[in-house]
Design a protein around this motif. Structure first.
Motif, PDB file in Angstrom:
ATOM      1  N   GLN A  84       1.969   5.253   9.600  1.00  0.00           N
ATOM      2  CA  GLN A  84       3.084   5.489   9.567  1.00  0.00           C
ATOM      3  C   GLN A  84       3.900   4.423  10.339  1.00  0.00           C
ATOM      4  O   GLN A  84       3.287   3.947  11.604  1.00  0.00           O
ATOM      5  CB  GLN A  84       3.410   7.117   9.284  1.00  0.00           C
ATOM      6  N   PHE A  85       5.244   4.566  10.055  1.00  0.00           N
ATOM      7  CA  PHE A  85       6.038   3.942  10.900  1.00  0.00           C
ATOM      8  C   PHE A  85       7.590   4.090  10.366  1.00  0.00           C
ATOM      9  O   PHE A  85       7.719   5.426   9.838  1.00  0.00           O
ATOM     10  CB  PHE A  85       6.132   2.297  10.851  1.00  0.00           C
ATOM     11  N   GLN A  86       8.518   4.034  11.780  1.00  0.00           N
ATOM     12  CA  GLN A  86       9.383   4.063  11.653  1.00  0.00           C
ATOM     13  C   GLN A  86      10.455   3.030  11.860  1.00  0.00           C
ATOM     14  O   GLN A  86      10.116   2.277  13.322  1.00  0.00           O
ATOM     15  CB  GLN A  86      10.170   5.343  12.630  1.00  0.00           C
ATOM     16  N   ARG A  87      11.105   2.374  11.276  1.00  0.00           N
ATOM     17  CA  ARG A  87      12.000   1.311  11.388  1.00  0.00           C
ATOM     18  C   ARG A  87      13.103   1.480  11.707  1.00  0.00           C
ATOM     19  O   ARG A  87      13.770   1.946  10.376  1.00  0.00           O
ATOM     20  CB  ARG A  87      11.401   0.456  10.593  1.00  0.00           C
ATOM     21  N   SER A  88      13.920   0.595  12.787  1.00  0.00           N
ATOM     22  CA  SER A  88      15.816   1.570  12.858  1.00  0.00           C
ATOM     23  C   SER A  88      16.467  -0.046  12.829  1.00  0.00           C
ATOM     24  O   SER A  88      16.194  -0.683  13.220  1.00  0.00           O
ATOM     25  CB  SER A  88      16.062   2.217  13.948  1.00  0.00           C
ATOM     26  N   PHE A  89      17.718   0.025  12.113  1.00  0.00           N
ATOM     27  CA  PHE A  89      18.726  -1.280  12.762  1.00  0.00           C
ATOM     28  C   PHE A  89      19.930  -0.293  12.781  1.00  0.00           C
ATOM     29  O   PHE A  89      20.084   0.753  11.970  1.00  0.00           O
ATOM     30  CB  PHE A  89      18.636  -1.638  10.503  1.00  0.00           C
ATOM     31  N   GLY A  93       0.932  -1.380   0.221  1.00  0.00           N
ATOM     32  CA  GLY A  93       0.200  -0.189   0.004  1.00  0.00           C
ATOM     33  C   GLY A  93       0.655   1.553  -0.130  1.00  0.00           C
ATOM     34  O   GLY A  93       0.767   2.322  -0.558  1.00  0.00           O
ATOM     35  N   PHE A  94       2.144   1.593   0.191  1.00  0.00           N
ATOM     36  CA  PHE A  94       3.163   2.456   0.143  1.00  0.00           C
ATOM     37  C   PHE A  94       3.363   2.301  -0.627  1.00  0.00           C
ATOM     38  O   PHE A  94       3.912   1.329  -1.955  1.00  0.00           O
ATOM     39  CB  PHE A  94       4.212   2.228   0.868  1.00  0.00           C
ATOM     40  N   THR A  95       3.876   3.834  -1.575  1.00  0.00           N
ATOM     41  CA  THR A  95       4.910   4.107  -2.818  1.00  0.00           C
ATOM     42  C   THR A  95       5.800   4.246  -2.818  1.00  0.00           C
ATOM     43  O   THR A  95       6.080   4.477  -1.741  1.00  0.00           O
ATOM     44  CB  THR A  95       3.872   5.288  -3.652  1.00  0.00           C
ATOM     45  N   SER A  96       6.472   4.690  -3.264  1.00  0.00           N
ATOM     46  CA  SER A  96       7.876   5.396  -2.903  1.00  0.00           C
ATOM     47  C   SER A  96       7.845   6.596  -2.475  1.00  0.00           C
ATOM     48  O   SER A  96       8.546   6.811  -2.015  1.00  0.00           O
ATOM     49  CB  SER A  96       9.109   5.218  -4.559  1.00  0.00           C
ATOM     50  N   GLU A  97       6.674   7.351  -3.039  1.00  0.00           N
ATOM     51  CA  GLU A  97       6.640   8.891  -2.128  1.00  0.00           C
ATOM     52  C   GLU A  97       6.529   8.744  -0.742  1.00  0.00           C
ATOM     53  O   GLU A  97       6.802   9.479  -0.394  1.00  0.00           O
ATOM     54  CB  GLU A  97       5.923   9.783  -3.147  1.00  0.00           C
ATOM     55  N   GLN A 149       1.597   7.761   5.115  1.00  0.00           N
ATOM     56  CA  GLN A 149       0.479   7.809   4.354  1.00  0.00           C
ATOM     57  C   GLN A 149      -0.055   8.209   4.589  1.00  0.00           C
ATOM     58  O   GLN A 149      -0.803   8.628   5.537  1.00  0.00           O
ATOM     59  CB  GLN A 149       0.111   5.591   3.991  1.00  0.00           C
ATOM     60  N   THR A 150      -0.528   9.279   3.746  1.00  0.00           N
ATOM     61  CA  THR A 150      -2.514   9.374   4.041  1.00  0.00           C
ATOM     62  C   THR A 150      -2.951   9.253   3.348  1.00  0.00           C
ATOM     63  O   THR A 150      -3.220   8.156   2.337  1.00  0.00           O
ATOM     64  CB  THR A 150      -1.639  11.495   3.053  1.00  0.00           C
ATOM     65  N   ASP A 151      -4.698  10.202   4.159  1.00  0.00           N
ATOM     66  CA  ASP A 151      -6.080   9.016   3.965  1.00  0.00           C
ATOM     67  C   ASP A 151      -6.303   9.825   2.439  1.00  0.00           C
ATOM     68  O   ASP A 151      -5.979  10.638   2.046  1.00  0.00           O
ATOM     69  CB  ASP A 151      -6.305   9.689   5.046  1.00  0.00           C
ATOM     70  N   ASP A 152      -6.849   8.780   1.682  1.00  0.00           N
ATOM     71  CA  ASP A 152      -7.581   9.435   0.031  1.00  0.00           C
ATOM     72  C   ASP A 152      -8.717   9.812   0.775  1.00  0.00           C
ATOM     73  O   ASP A 152      -9.947   9.126   0.930  1.00  0.00           O
ATOM     74  CB  ASP A 152      -7.721   8.198  -0.530  1.00  0.00           C
ATOM     75  N   ARG A 153      -8.982  10.875   0.583  1.00  0.00           N
ATOM     76  CA  ARG A 153     -10.757  11.976   1.302  1.00  0.00           C
ATOM     77  C   ARG A 153     -11.307  11.377   0.147  1.00  0.00           C
ATOM     78  O   ARG A 153     -12.929  11.535   0.442  1.00  0.00           O
ATOM     79  CB  ARG A 153     -10.566  13.190   1.750  1.00  0.00           C
ATOM     80  N   SER A 154     -11.345  11.305  -0.999  1.00  0.00           N
ATOM     81  CA  SER A 154     -12.376  10.703  -2.163  1.00  0.00           C
ATOM     82  C   SER A 154     -13.250   9.386  -1.946  1.00  0.00           C
ATOM     83  O   SER A 154     -13.790   9.587  -2.522  1.00  0.00           O
ATOM     84  CB  SER A 154     -11.738  11.138  -3.815  1.00  0.00           C
ATOM     85  N   ARG A 155     -12.743   8.936  -0.593  1.00  0.00           N
ATOM     86  CA  ARG A 155     -12.701   6.677  -0.806  1.00  0.00           C
ATOM     87  C   ARG A 155     -13.920   7.364   0.154  1.00  0.00           C
ATOM     88  O   ARG A 155     -13.817   7.895   1.026  1.00  0.00           O
ATOM     89  CB  ARG A 155     -11.655   6.429  -0.640  1.00  0.00           C
ATOM     90  N   VAL A 156     -14.709   6.318  -0.045  1.00  0.00           N
ATOM     91  CA  VAL A 156     -15.994   6.189   0.931  1.00  0.00           C
ATOM     92  C   VAL A 156     -16.063   4.887   1.406  1.00  0.00           C
ATOM     93  O   VAL A 156     -16.198   3.430  -0.088  1.00  0.00           O
ATOM     94  CB  VAL A 156     -17.828   6.462   0.686  1.00  0.00           C
ATOM     95  N   TYR A 157     -15.520   4.244   1.968  1.00  0.00           N
ATOM     96  CA  TYR A 157     -15.632   3.094   2.727  1.00  0.00           C
ATOM     97  C   TYR A 157     -17.019   2.519   3.294  1.00  0.00           C
ATOM     98  O   TYR A 157     -17.047   3.366   4.650  1.00  0.00           O
ATOM     99  CB  TYR A 157     -13.798   2.928   4.006  1.00  0.00           C
ATOM    100  N   LEU A 158     -16.931   1.295   3.230  1.00  0.00           N
ATOM    101  CA  LEU A 158     -18.066   1.001   3.780  1.00  0.00           C
ATOM    102  C   LEU A 158     -17.682   0.277   4.837  1.00  0.00           C
ATOM    103  O   LEU A 158     -17.952  -0.084   5.852  1.00  0.00           O
ATOM    104  CB  LEU A 158     -19.008  -0.295   2.838  1.00  0.00           C
TER     105      LEU A 158
END
Length: 159
Positions: free
Chosen positions: A93-98, A55-59, A76-85
């Motif tokens: 969002q996440f942050q993973r460190s190594f 679900g993540f894009t390179s951007e 990720q940002t919410d797509d406000r144009s979608r209506v979810y049932l």
């Protein structure tokens, strides 16, 4: 007052304070469960970290090195144009460190079918042997400090 037992408090382990701080940081990061990841050996000196980032894009993703850490962030940002049932896949969002060992280089990153691959190169260390010269010093009263030669008379008492 609580006293913490340190793994590195032995007098035989000198200068390992940084390792102890690194282990503390790893312990804090290991509690994170998202996103899941694999680490695999690629060739003799290569490593690959693969994160499942469906679900993540390179951007939406960033891969950075900060001091001796590889930090991967996703937003990720919410797509406000979608209506979810029903919404079972949340924008998150996440942050993973190594923590990276000295000398490990990040070669590149690629996103393929929801998997983020980060390739690393671990140079093979060359064995280092160094001989330290031992100098004799004399610290008697009035004697000059510095390298000295000591003459030893043969033992004649057994004659």
């Amino acid at each position: 007052m609580t006293t913490r037992l340190s793994l590195f408090n032995s007098p035989l382990l000198l200068g390992f304070d940084q390792f102890e701080r690194t282990l503390d940081r790893i312990a804090k990061n290991s509690a994170e469960g998202y996103p899941p990841y694999n680490i695999e050996q690629i060739g003799e000196d290569g490593l690959r970290i693969t994160l499942a980032v469906a679900g993540f894009t390179s951007e939406d993703l960033s891969v950075q090195t900060e001091d001796n850490q590889l930090v991967i962030r996703g937003r990720q940002t919410d797509d406000r144009s979608r209506v979810y049932l029903h919404r079972g896949i949340a924008a998150r969002q996440f942050q993973r460190s190594f923590v990276l060992a000295e000398g490990i280089e990040v070669i590149g990153a690629s996103l393929d079918n929801g998997l983020l691959n980060v390739d690393l190169r671990r140079p093979m260390p060359e064995p280092k042997v160094r001989t330290i010269k031992i100098e004799q010093t004399r610290t008697d009263q009035g004697a000059a400090k510095g390298p000295q030669t000591i003459d030893v008379a043969p033992d004649r008492s057994e004659a």
